[in-house]
Design a protein around this motif. Structure first.
Motif, PDB file in Angstrom:
ATOM      1  N   UNK A  70      11.549  14.465 -15.601  1.00  0.00           N
ATOM      2  CA  UNK A  70      11.255  14.794 -14.250  1.00  0.00           C
ATOM      3  C   UNK A  70       9.924  14.132 -14.049  1.00  0.00           C
ATOM      4  N   UNK A  71       8.977  13.646 -12.900  1.00  0.00           N
ATOM      5  CA  UNK A  71       8.235  14.030 -12.847  1.00  0.00           C
ATOM      6  C   UNK A  71       7.501  14.757 -11.061  1.00  0.00           C
ATOM      7  N   UNK A  72       6.625  14.695 -11.018  1.00  0.00           N
ATOM      8  CA  UNK A  72       6.302  15.321  -9.591  1.00  0.00           C
ATOM      9  C   UNK A  72       4.784  13.887  -9.826  1.00  0.00           C
ATOM     10  N   UNK A  73       5.521  13.995  -8.357  1.00  0.00           N
ATOM     11  CA  UNK A  73       4.829  13.076  -6.988  1.00  0.00           C
ATOM     12  C   UNK A  73       3.623  14.731  -6.918  1.00  0.00           C
ATOM     13  N   UNK A  74       2.060  14.289  -6.720  1.00  0.00           N
ATOM     14  CA  UNK A  74       1.752  15.455  -6.124  1.00  0.00           C
ATOM     15  C   UNK A  74       0.792  13.799  -4.194  1.00  0.00           C
ATOM     16  N   UNK A  75       0.399  15.026  -3.829  1.00  0.00           N
ATOM     17  CA  UNK A  75      -0.002  14.135  -2.670  1.00  0.00           C
ATOM     18  C   UNK A  75      -0.504  14.806  -1.756  1.00  0.00           C
ATOM     19  N   UNK A  76      -1.653  14.528  -0.874  1.00  0.00           N
ATOM     20  CA  UNK A  76      -2.452  14.855   0.514  1.00  0.00           C
ATOM     21  C   UNK A  76      -1.051  15.949   0.828  1.00  0.00           C
TER      22      UNK A  76
ATOM     23  N   UNK B 204      11.412   8.775   0.366  1.00  0.00           N
ATOM     24  CA  UNK B 204       9.987   9.278   0.527  1.00  0.00           C
ATOM     25  C   UNK B 204       9.396   7.722   0.515  1.00  0.00           C
ATOM     26  N   UNK B 205       9.200   7.403   1.519  1.00  0.00           N
ATOM     27  CA  UNK B 205       7.410   6.736   1.825  1.00  0.00           C
ATOM     28  C   UNK B 205       6.450   7.232   1.362  1.00  0.00           C
ATOM     29  N   UNK B 206       5.468   6.992   0.556  1.00  0.00           N
ATOM     30  CA  UNK B 206       3.976   7.648   0.373  1.00  0.00           C
ATOM     31  C   UNK B 206       3.277   6.367   0.627  1.00  0.00           C
ATOM     32  N   UNK B 207       1.869   6.739   1.422  1.00  0.00           N
ATOM     33  CA  UNK B 207       1.251   5.974   1.268  1.00  0.00           C
ATOM     34  C   UNK B 207       0.238   5.622  -0.556  1.00  0.00           C
ATOM     35  N   UNK B 208      -0.092   5.127  -0.833  1.00  0.00           N
ATOM     36  CA  UNK B 208      -1.343   5.221  -2.142  1.00  0.00           C
ATOM     37  C   UNK B 208      -2.338   5.482  -2.049  1.00  0.00           C
TER      38      UNK B 208
ATOM     39  N   UNK C 143       1.061  -1.214  -0.158  1.00  0.00           N
ATOM     40  CA  UNK C 143       0.346   0.377   0.246  1.00  0.00           C
ATOM     41  C   UNK C 143       0.739   0.868  -0.127  1.00  0.00           C
ATOM     42  N   UNK C 144       1.923   1.054  -0.456  1.00  0.00           N
ATOM     43  CA  UNK C 144       3.268   2.185  -0.524  1.00  0.00           C
ATOM     44  C   UNK C 144       4.034   2.713  -2.182  1.00  0.00           C
ATOM     45  N   UNK C 145       5.024   3.621  -1.893  1.00  0.00           N
ATOM     46  CA  UNK C 145       5.789   3.533  -2.984  1.00  0.00           C
ATOM     47  C   UNK C 145       6.983   4.257  -2.179  1.00  0.00           C
TER      48      UNK C 145
END
Length: 245
Positions: free
Chosen positions: A172-178, A156-160, A145-147
């Motif tokens: 590049x890419x940008x990961x948009x999180x809460x 960085x550990x980001x929960x799905x 349940x995470x990446x």
């Protein structure tokens, strides 16, 4: 890591090879291994020598530079050098460091060389940091349940559940999180193949979205966390089918 990057130039035009070789010779952190007139010569060199930077023309006989780049399983840093601007978007999907349009002036080449150097240093620092035992955990991987995202020296550990969408921005890419946004060196296509398809879907050449966070769809726009995200024509039917289920 050695002080200099080993460079291989591949271009079917003699003048272009000589010009690029001259540019490489002027830059202290580059070392020219060889110039080649086609990809078949390049393959022979790459079997014998370590190549860190491949400066590659696109339009060449027998096999194009784009086809050659796609065929490589272990890619060096790549810079495309071409007279054709129409391949720019496609080239960045191959995660190249830069795209130089001919005729190339030295200042523009130097800018590309620095981009390649930065890319090479990031790649090398990743290889130094990762041991065979923990290689899997330092790249985007499906861990229930995470990446895990590696950004230079940061991990960085980001929960799905917190990942809203991913936006492609050239190399590049940008990961948009809460909670935050993270910009890192990844390829959107690779992430599309890595992320669990039951939770994430590509909706545009530049966007992968979390299905659970879609708030609204209005024609060719969807909204996530107040952000308007375009829906590509080739992706819309798949998106609607997924939502209908």
């Amino acid at each position: 890591m050695t002080d200099k990057m080993n460079v291989l130039i591949v271009d079917d035009e003699l003048h272009a090879r000589k010009l690029l070789a001259d540019y490489v010779a002027k830059i202290s952190f580059l070392h020219l291994v060889k110039t080649c007139m086609n990809v078949f010569e390049a393959i022979e060199v790459m079997h014998k020598e370590r190549i860190d930077l491949l400066i590659l023309d696109i339009q060449m006989p027998d096999m194009t530079g784009m086809e050659f780049a796609r065929s490589l399983t272990q890619k060096p840093v790549i810079i495309f050098s071409t007279a054709y601007s129409e391949y720019a978007i496609e080239s960045y999907e191959l995660d190249v460091a830069d795209y130089l349009l001919k005729p190339i002036e030295f200042p523009r080449f130097l800018q590309g060389a620095y981009k390649a150097k930065k890319r090479h240093e990031m790649k090398f620092s990743t290889e130094e940091t990762i041991s065979p035992q923990n290689t899997e955990t330092l790249h985007p991987v499906d861990k229930d349940d995470f990446i895990i995202i590696k950004d230079g020296t940061k991990i960085h550990k980001i929960d799905y559940s917190d990942l809203l969408f991913i936006e492609g921005q050239r190399e590049y890419v940008t990961f948009h999180t809460t909670q935050k946004n993270i910009t890192a060196l990844y390829v959107l296509k690779n992430l599309e193949e890595t992320l669990p398809c039951e939770h994430f879907l590509r909706v545009h050449k530049s966007f992968i979205v979390s299905i659970r966070h879609i708030e609204m769809i209005d024609r060719n726009i969807l909204k996530i966390a107040g952000k308007d995200i375009p829906i590509g024509g080739s992706y819309k039917e798949t998106l609607l089918n997924r939502l209908s289920k």
